[in-house]
Design an enzyme around this catalytic site. Structure first.
Site, PDB file in Angstrom:
ATOM      1  N   ASP A 133      -6.280  52.856  13.332  1.00 33.27           N
ATOM      2  CA  ASP A 133      -6.515  52.164  12.068  1.00 33.27           C
ATOM      3  C   ASP A 133      -6.190  50.669  12.208  1.00 33.27           C
ATOM      4  O   ASP A 133      -6.933  49.807  11.741  1.00 33.27           O
ATOM      5  CB  ASP A 133      -5.639  52.815  10.976  1.00 33.27           C
ATOM      6  CG  ASP A 133      -6.026  52.353   9.590  1.00 33.27           C
ATOM      7  OD1 ASP A 133      -7.210  52.513   9.227  1.00 33.27           O
ATOM      8  OD2 ASP A 133      -5.155  51.814   8.880  1.00 33.27           O
ATOM      9  N   GLU A 141     -12.750  42.541   1.518  1.00 37.74           N
ATOM     10  CA  GLU A 141     -11.429  41.912   1.562  1.00 37.74           C
ATOM     11  C   GLU A 141     -10.294  42.907   1.829  1.00 37.74           C
ATOM     12  O   GLU A 141      -9.388  42.623   2.608  1.00 37.74           O
ATOM     13  CB  GLU A 141     -11.168  41.183   0.231  1.00 37.74           C
ATOM     14  CG  GLU A 141      -9.843  40.463   0.151  1.00 37.74           C
ATOM     15  CD  GLU A 141      -9.685  39.395   1.237  1.00 37.74           C
ATOM     16  OE1 GLU A 141     -10.374  38.383   1.151  1.00 37.74           O
ATOM     17  OE2 GLU A 141      -8.881  39.591   2.163  1.00 37.74           O
ATOM     18  N   THR A 168     -14.428  55.330  -0.129  1.00 36.75           N
ATOM     19  CA  THR A 168     -14.146  56.566   0.585  1.00 36.75           C
ATOM     20  C   THR A 168     -13.396  56.244   1.867  1.00 36.75           C
ATOM     21  O   THR A 168     -13.184  55.081   2.210  1.00 36.75           O
ATOM     22  CB  THR A 168     -15.451  57.285   0.983  1.00 36.75           C
ATOM     23  OG1 THR A 168     -16.076  56.554   2.063  1.00 36.75           O
ATOM     24  CG2 THR A 168     -16.432  57.361  -0.187  1.00 36.75           C
ATOM     25  N   LYS A 214      -8.676  47.302  12.059  1.00 38.17           N
ATOM     26  CA  LYS A 214      -8.401  46.069  11.302  1.00 38.17           C
ATOM     27  C   LYS A 214      -8.499  44.851  12.215  1.00 38.17           C
ATOM     28  O   LYS A 214      -9.035  43.811  11.826  1.00 38.17           O
ATOM     29  CB  LYS A 214      -7.007  46.133  10.657  1.00 38.17           C
ATOM     30  CG  LYS A 214      -6.915  47.181   9.556  1.00 38.17           C
ATOM     31  CD  LYS A 214      -5.497  47.260   9.003  1.00 38.17           C
ATOM     32  CE  LYS A 214      -5.366  48.401   8.012  1.00 38.17           C
ATOM     33  NZ  LYS A 214      -4.009  48.595   7.523  1.00 38.17           N
TER      34      LYS A 214
HETATM   35  N1  LIG Z   1      -4.596  53.165  -0.389  1.00 41.79           N
HETATM   36  C1  LIG Z   1      -4.464  51.962   0.157  1.00 41.79           C
HETATM   37  O1  LIG Z   1      -3.419  51.301   0.069  1.00 41.79           O
HETATM   38  C2  LIG Z   1      -5.628  51.335   0.875  1.00 41.79           C
HETATM   39  C3  LIG Z   1      -5.559  49.987   1.268  1.00 41.79           C
HETATM   40  C4  LIG Z   1      -6.671  49.393   1.889  1.00 41.79           C
HETATM   41  C5  LIG Z   1      -7.806  50.150   2.140  1.00 41.79           C
HETATM   42  N2  LIG Z   1      -7.814  51.489   1.795  1.00 41.79           N
HETATM   43  C6  LIG Z   1      -9.016  52.259   2.103  1.00 41.79           C
HETATM   44  O2  LIG Z   1      -9.641  52.635   0.893  1.00 41.79           O
HETATM   45  C7  LIG Z   1     -10.309  53.858   1.059  1.00 41.79           C
HETATM   46  C8  LIG Z   1      -9.852  54.815  -0.033  1.00 41.79           C
HETATM   47  O3  LIG Z   1      -8.447  55.034   0.103  1.00 41.79           O
HETATM   48  P1  LIG Z   1      -7.721  56.140  -0.790  1.00 41.79           P
HETATM   49  O4  LIG Z   1      -6.281  55.948  -0.571  1.00 41.79           O
HETATM   50  O5  LIG Z   1      -8.280  56.109  -2.163  1.00 41.79           O
HETATM   51  O6  LIG Z   1      -8.242  57.483  -0.032  1.00 41.79           O
HETATM   52  P2  LIG Z   1      -8.375  58.943  -0.627  1.00 41.79           P
HETATM   53  O7  LIG Z   1      -7.389  59.144  -1.726  1.00 41.79           O
HETATM   54  O8  LIG Z   1      -8.412  59.873   0.537  1.00 41.79           O
HETATM   55  O9  LIG Z   1      -9.830  58.931  -1.325  1.00 41.79           O
HETATM   56  C9  LIG Z   1     -11.059  58.980  -0.653  1.00 41.79           C
HETATM   57  C10 LIG Z   1     -12.127  59.454  -1.645  1.00 41.79           C
HETATM   58  O10 LIG Z   1     -13.428  59.392  -1.047  1.00 41.79           O
HETATM   59  C11 LIG Z   1     -14.139  60.600  -1.309  1.00 41.79           C
HETATM   60  N3  LIG Z   1     -15.188  60.806  -0.292  1.00 41.79           N
HETATM   61  C12 LIG Z   1     -15.052  61.185   1.002  1.00 41.79           C
HETATM   62  N4  LIG Z   1     -16.264  61.204   1.616  1.00 41.79           N
HETATM   63  C13 LIG Z   1     -17.177  60.802   0.682  1.00 41.79           C
HETATM   64  C14 LIG Z   1     -18.595  60.596   0.688  1.00 41.79           C
HETATM   65  N5  LIG Z   1     -19.304  60.798   1.811  1.00 41.79           N
HETATM   66  N6  LIG Z   1     -19.196  60.184  -0.466  1.00 41.79           N
HETATM   67  C15 LIG Z   1     -18.489  59.980  -1.571  1.00 41.79           C
HETATM   68  N7  LIG Z   1     -17.132  60.147  -1.655  1.00 41.79           N
HETATM   69  C16 LIG Z   1     -16.493  60.561  -0.537  1.00 41.79           C
HETATM   70  C17 LIG Z   1     -13.051  61.633  -1.274  1.00 41.79           C
HETATM   71  O11 LIG Z   1     -13.523  62.789  -1.904  1.00 41.79           O
HETATM   72  P3  LIG Z   1     -12.830  64.211  -1.546  1.00 41.79           P
HETATM   73  O12 LIG Z   1     -11.441  64.124  -2.068  1.00 41.79           O
HETATM   74  O13 LIG Z   1     -13.686  65.137  -2.265  1.00 41.79           O
HETATM   75  O14 LIG Z   1     -12.887  64.309  -0.051  1.00 41.79           O
HETATM   76  C18 LIG Z   1     -11.965  60.909  -2.097  1.00 41.79           C
HETATM   77  O15 LIG Z   1     -12.292  60.958  -3.473  1.00 41.79           O
HETATM   78  C19 LIG Z   1      -9.969  54.359   2.483  1.00 41.79           C
HETATM   79  O16 LIG Z   1     -11.041  54.039   3.345  1.00 41.79           O
HETATM   80  C20 LIG Z   1      -8.731  53.566   2.847  1.00 41.79           C
HETATM   81  O17 LIG Z   1      -8.606  53.327   4.237  1.00 41.79           O
HETATM   82  C21 LIG Z   1      -6.786  52.076   1.147  1.00 41.79           C
END
Ligand SMILES: NC(=O)c1ccc[n+]([C@@H]2O[C@H](COP(=O)([O-])OP(=O)(O)OC[C@H]3O[C@@H](n4cnc5c(N)ncnc54)[C@H](OP(=O)(O)O)[C@@H]3O)[C@@H](O)[C@H]2O)c1
Length: 359
Positions: free
Chosen positions: A220, A148, A102, A224
């Site tokens: 952000d 990681e 999340t 990091k």
């Molecule tokens: N994308 C990248 O390249 C990348 C790289 C490194 C790290 N990250 C990290 O990975 C995480 C996910 O990224 P993403 O791109 O997949 O983000 P995203 O598309 O915004 O997905 C986040 C998900 O978490 C759900 N959520 C929010 N609060 C929650 C809770 N309390 N319990 C359960 N589920 C919950 C959201 O549900 P709703 O849609 O219903 O709100 C959504 O399904 C983030 O923290 C991001 O910083 C991402």
């Protein structure tokens, strides 16, 4: 086949990363089983709306259906069989791995509960790791926690840092470019694109959050930097990292629309800074630097011919200066964002934890 261990998996969050991870688990399952003698068994999938859960393992049919529903923009609650309440009591047990995928600040109690009951935790979510040291400490010190992808996505930044520390090296400082979005912005400024246009373009291309201040504020990147510092063994508090935002304080409270309209007020400033850097043979990069006593995150002039100066787009770069790597740092560089590489990094963490013998 003998000795194949089943490892139950709970996934919180089915956004870009969660969906990519679920697809990778389904696609790579046979390979993983063959190579690692581990079979990952998703027992729960949750987002903010609800929970799909079966302690015996969700069937592939249910997982595929959930993927189809959330990929179509709906929430988990819309999947037949989903429960509205987010209680993980039925599935949280020793040997389970909980993946926090999340972007929520609210998962910390769940992560603490998972560790307390003997489960392992893998984080893509940086927010729990960026809390006050007292609250976050267990995530850095517990042997059953991996994170990681929180720095550099799929790049092995944390693993490298841990290997150096495990083998008795001492880290003196860490520096790097840790945001693809701000890397893009710097490259556009360098190419002569006005700040206002560069920010609007980045937003239109989906490189920024809908409110670009989320990225331009630098928090952000600050998080990091804090994660790197804490992993290096420096228990810094969040306010030990000084962060330069790439917009002025006067625009902090404007609505997103007002902010987008007012972007032009910064054009002259950034044009001047790019020009000044050029006269010194340099270019601007958004650089994070940490040492045992604190850190800084902000725009810095770096030589055009340097590794940082050569970075483009989503390229990330981390240089580790240690006792052994004192003159020439150990460098990790490559794409630092994207759901596929991030999900693969999470999968790597899950497998490392599953193989570490605790599960
Ligand atoms: N994308 C990248 O390249 C990348 C790289 C490194 C790290 N990250 C990290 O990975 C995480 C996910 O990224 P993403 O791109 O997949 O983000 P995203 O598309 O915004 O997905 C986040 C998900 O978490 C759900 N959520 C929010 N609060 C929650 C809770 N309390 N319990 C359960 N589920 C919950 C959201 O549900 P709703 O849609 O219903 O709100 C959504 O399904 C983030 O923290 C991001 O910083 C991402």
């Amino acid at each position: 086949m003998h000795n194949i261990r089943e490892v139950p998996l709970i996934m919180l969050g089915l956004g870009n990363v969660g969906r990519a991870l679920l697809r990778q688990i389904l696609a790579a399952r046979e390979t993983v089983t063959e190579r690692r003698r581990v079979r990952l068994v998703p027992v729960a999938l949750a987002d903010v709306s609800g929970l799909l859960c079966d302690p015996a393992g969700l069937s592939d049919e249910t997982l595929e259906r959930a993927l189809a529903v959330v990929s179509a923009g709906q929430l988990v609650a819309a999947v037949p069989g989903a429960q509205p309440a987010l209680t993980l009591d039925a599935v949280l047990r020793p040997g389970t791995i909980l993946a926090d995928l999340t972007a929520s600040p609210a998962t910390l109690p769940t992560l603490h509960a998972a560790l307390a009951c003997g489960a392992g935790v893998v984080l893509a979510n940086k927010l729990p790791l960026g809390r006050r040291w007292e609250e976050a400490r267990v995530l850095f010190e517990h042997p059953n926690v991996r994170y990681e992808v929180t720095v550099g996505a799929g790049l092995p930044v944390i693993a490298t840092l841990r290997y150096l520390l495990d083998t008795g090296d001492r880290v003196a400082r860490i520096e790097g470019c840790l945001s693809g979005t701000l890397g893009y912005l710097c490259a556009q400024l360098e190419a002569g694109v006005p700040y206002s246009e560069a920010v609007s373009q980045a937003r239109a291309l989906g490189y920024t959050e809908p409110d670009p201040r989320e990225d331009l504020g630098g928090k952000d990147v600050g998080r990091k930097a804090l994660i790197l510092a804490r992993t290096a063994g420096w228990p810094l508090e969040p306010d030990a990292i000084t962060i330069e935002a790439l917009y002025s304080e006067s625009l902090a409270t404007a609505s997103t629309e007002e902010f987008m309209k007012a972007l032009g007020v910064h054009d002259a400033d950034y044009r001047e800074r790019v020009g000044a850097a050029r006269t010194h043979g340099c270019t601007l990069r958004y650089v994070a630097e940490v040492c045992p006593t604190g850190g800084t995150v902000g725009l810095r002039e770096v030589p055009q011919s340097s590794a940082l100066g050569a970075l483009r787009g989503p390229g990330n770069y981390v240089a580790l200066y240690t006792e052994r790597y004192a003159e020439i740092p150990l460098v990790i560089a490559g794409p630092g964002a994207g759901p596929e590489v991030t999900a693969a990094g999470v999968l790597g963490d899950i497998l490392a934890l599953a193989s570490s013998g605790y599960a």
